[in-house]
Design an enzyme around this catalytic site. Structure first.
Site, short mmCIF file in Angstrom:
data_model
loop_
_atom_site.label_atom_id
_atom_site.label_comp_id
_atom_site.label_asym_id
_atom_site.label_seq_id
_atom_site.Cartn_x
_atom_site.Cartn_y
_atom_site.Cartn_z
N ASP A 321 31.39 -53.41 64.18
CA ASP A 321 30.06 -53.95 64.04
C ASP A 321 28.86 -52.65 63.84
O ASP A 321 27.88 -52.98 63.60
CB ASP A 321 29.63 -54.71 65.37
CG ASP A 321 30.20 -56.12 65.18
OD1 ASP A 321 30.56 -56.53 64.27
OD2 ASP A 321 30.07 -56.78 66.16
N TYR A 409 26.94 -63.04 67.01
CA TYR A 409 26.83 -62.17 68.51
C TYR A 409 25.56 -61.48 68.43
O TYR A 409 25.18 -60.74 67.58
CB TYR A 409 28.12 -61.32 68.30
CG TYR A 409 29.26 -62.12 69.06
CD1 TYR A 409 28.99 -62.65 70.25
CD2 TYR A 409 30.57 -62.16 68.06
CE1 TYR A 409 30.49 -63.45 70.62
CE2 TYR A 409 31.48 -62.60 68.53
CZ TYR A 409 31.74 -63.49 69.74
OH TYR A 409 32.60 -64.41 70.11
CU LIG Z 1 33.65 -62.72 70.90
#
Ligand SMILES: [Cu+2]
Length: 482
Positions: A321, A409
């Site tokens: 990420d 997320y």
């Molecule tokens: Cu997760």
């Protein structure tokens, strides 16, 4: 379009403000200023004119000066000159990855290295947008939607990095496009359109592979919308509001990038890849009357999210990420009174667009004092009657917060400075699960490995992990003036 308008407006505003504003002395660890982004862009463009070159800026940030040079500058400040201020740039120039160092004192490129090894630069928002758009004109994709009875205007897509599985030959700079279905919800992640794989070559910006393996039902929209305005009763118990009041203002000061609170003193900067960087954190020892160093530099160095699902459309999902999407680049504006309490102060930051120009990111950090109603230290002495001695020190701390939303997320990234001398790092993980569409509607039907848990009809929660690593250069109790 929205992006370019924002950049134009922003350019106008900095050009008109800079000559008039009071310039704080620049700290060697300060993030690049908007002016510096513009200079970097101009210098690189001059050496690689865009008329003859295919040039994109994948990353622009501070080229971190040598630690000893920074410390020696601090110790001799203000009599010595600061370390050379430089930018580090990762650019794609004619389909090669260049790592460039730009020196601001010379207004020139002082290093230009072509990266030949494995790995590719992080994605830019622009190339993700461009790649996602390709499927809407791709006949096989339109046919695949048709086959499923899905409406094109309700489809949204995202770019997924593809991982590396030991191949000895580089597979090119590609992403896979995964699409989702809205049609009655904004919670697109709960409605994956499974079993379609679209691979995009980012250099050519073309689809180079398409596969439609089988038809899997799209999970239903009902009950997935998370917006309060769309919720239906029964609601949970309603709580009365709580607010934090500091009638005399906060006890911290922010001077440029330097933050001081209680005995703490630290530098806060922002980077597109790693987000918040806390540097030179030290504590003032009131007895010794000197600063005691705690941490030279700390930041989240990576967030690795591998999925344990071996199906064709899932096996490659091993996201970095920070390195692939940008933990800082994906930071979102904090919502006053919701993301941070009423007594918070907000700070903005800048990142480079794909063309190198600065983009303002408002409210990227909030800083606030926390009184969570906890006790830091206490004692009640009952052994000296008739006295009852009670001494209590409430636990107060200072929090620096950033929220980064990497697709589905939301990471809530806190650096908390405590009066007892500790720094507490927290990453709260919230947002939405990345789920896999499935033919199953009840767990009793499942007689194969599905690499997850059936959460709702046609909805599997895929097994996965989140690994968060920190770069922590600690200098605990190294004494020196900062
Ligand atoms: Cu997760």
């Amino acid at each position: 379009m929205a992006h370019s308008l924002k950049i134009l407006f922003f350019l106008f505003s900095i050009l008109s403000i800079i000559p008039l504003s009071h310039q704080l002395e620049q700290h060697p660890l300060d993030s690049l200023t908007p002016n510096e982004f513009i200079r970097v862009q101009a210098i690189v463009n001059q050496s690689h004119p865009t008329s003859t070159t295919n040039l994109t800026f994948q990353y622009i940030g501070l080229n971190e000066p040598d630690k000893h040079a920074v410390l020696s500058w601090l110790q001799n400040h203000p009599t010595t000159t600061p370390p050379r201020r430089q930018a580090f740039v990762v650019a794609r120039i004619n389909h090669q990855t260049h790592e460039l160092i730009i020196d601001f004192s010379r207004d020139d490129i002082v290093s230009d290295r072509i990266h030949h090894g494995f790995g590719y630069p992080s994605l830019t928002f622009q190339e993700e947008i461009d790649a996602n758009q390709l499927v809407f004109n791709h006949a096989p994709f339109l046919a695949a939607l048709n086959k499923r009875g899905l409406k094109l205007e309700e489809v949204v897509c995202g770019s997924f990095t593809v991982g590396w599985f030991g191949e000895t030959k580089q597979n090119g700079r590609v992403v896979k496009i995964m699409c989702y279905y809205l049609d009655g919800t904004v919670n697109l992640y709960m409605r994956p359109i499974e079993a379609i794989t679209v691979t995009v070559d980012l250099e050519a910006m073309k689809i180079n592979h398409f596969q439609d393996r089988l038809v899997v039902p799209v999970p239903k929209a009902a009950g997935t919308d998370y917006r309060e305005s769309k919720q239906k009763p029964p609601f949970g118990p309603e709580l009365k509001g709580i607010t934090v009041v500091q009638p005399d203002g906060p006890s911290f000061t922010i001077d440029g990038s330097r933050v001081r609170w209680a005995n703490w003193d630290f530098h806060l900067s922002f980077d597109a890849r790693v987000g918040p960087i806390v540097s030179l954190a030290s504590i003032y020892d009131t007895e010794k009357q000197e600063f005691r160093r705690v941490m030279y530099r700390g930041f989240v160095s990576e967030l690795f999210v591998p999925y344990m699902d071996l199906t064709e459309e899932w096996y490659y999902r091993t996201f970095f990420d920070a390195g692939e999407y940008g933990y800082g680049l994906c930071a979102v504006p904090l919502e006053p009174l919701r993301d941070c309490p009423a007594n918070a102060v907000y700070m903005g930051a800048y990142v480079a667009a794909q063309n190198g120009m600065p983009i303002e990111m408002p409210n990227v950090f909030c800083i606030f004092e926390r009184n969570a109603g906890d006790v830091m230290w206490r004692h009640t002495e009952t052994m000296i009657p008739p006295d009852l001695i009670t001494e209590v020190r409430p636990d107060m701390s200072l929090v620096v917060r950033m929220v980064s939303t990497v697709g589905n997320y939301d990471y809530i990234n806190d650096w908390e400075f405590k009066q007892i001398g500790s720094i507490k790092v927290t990453v709260g993980l919230t947002g939405l699960l990345e789920v896999r569409g499935s033919k199953y509607t009840h767990k009793d039907q499942i007689d194969e490995e599905v690499y997850g848990t059936l959460l709702a009809e046609n909805t599997l929660g895929a097994y996965h992990d989140h690994f968060i690593t920190y770069h922590l250069d600690l200098d605990v109790d190294v004494i020196g003036r900062l």
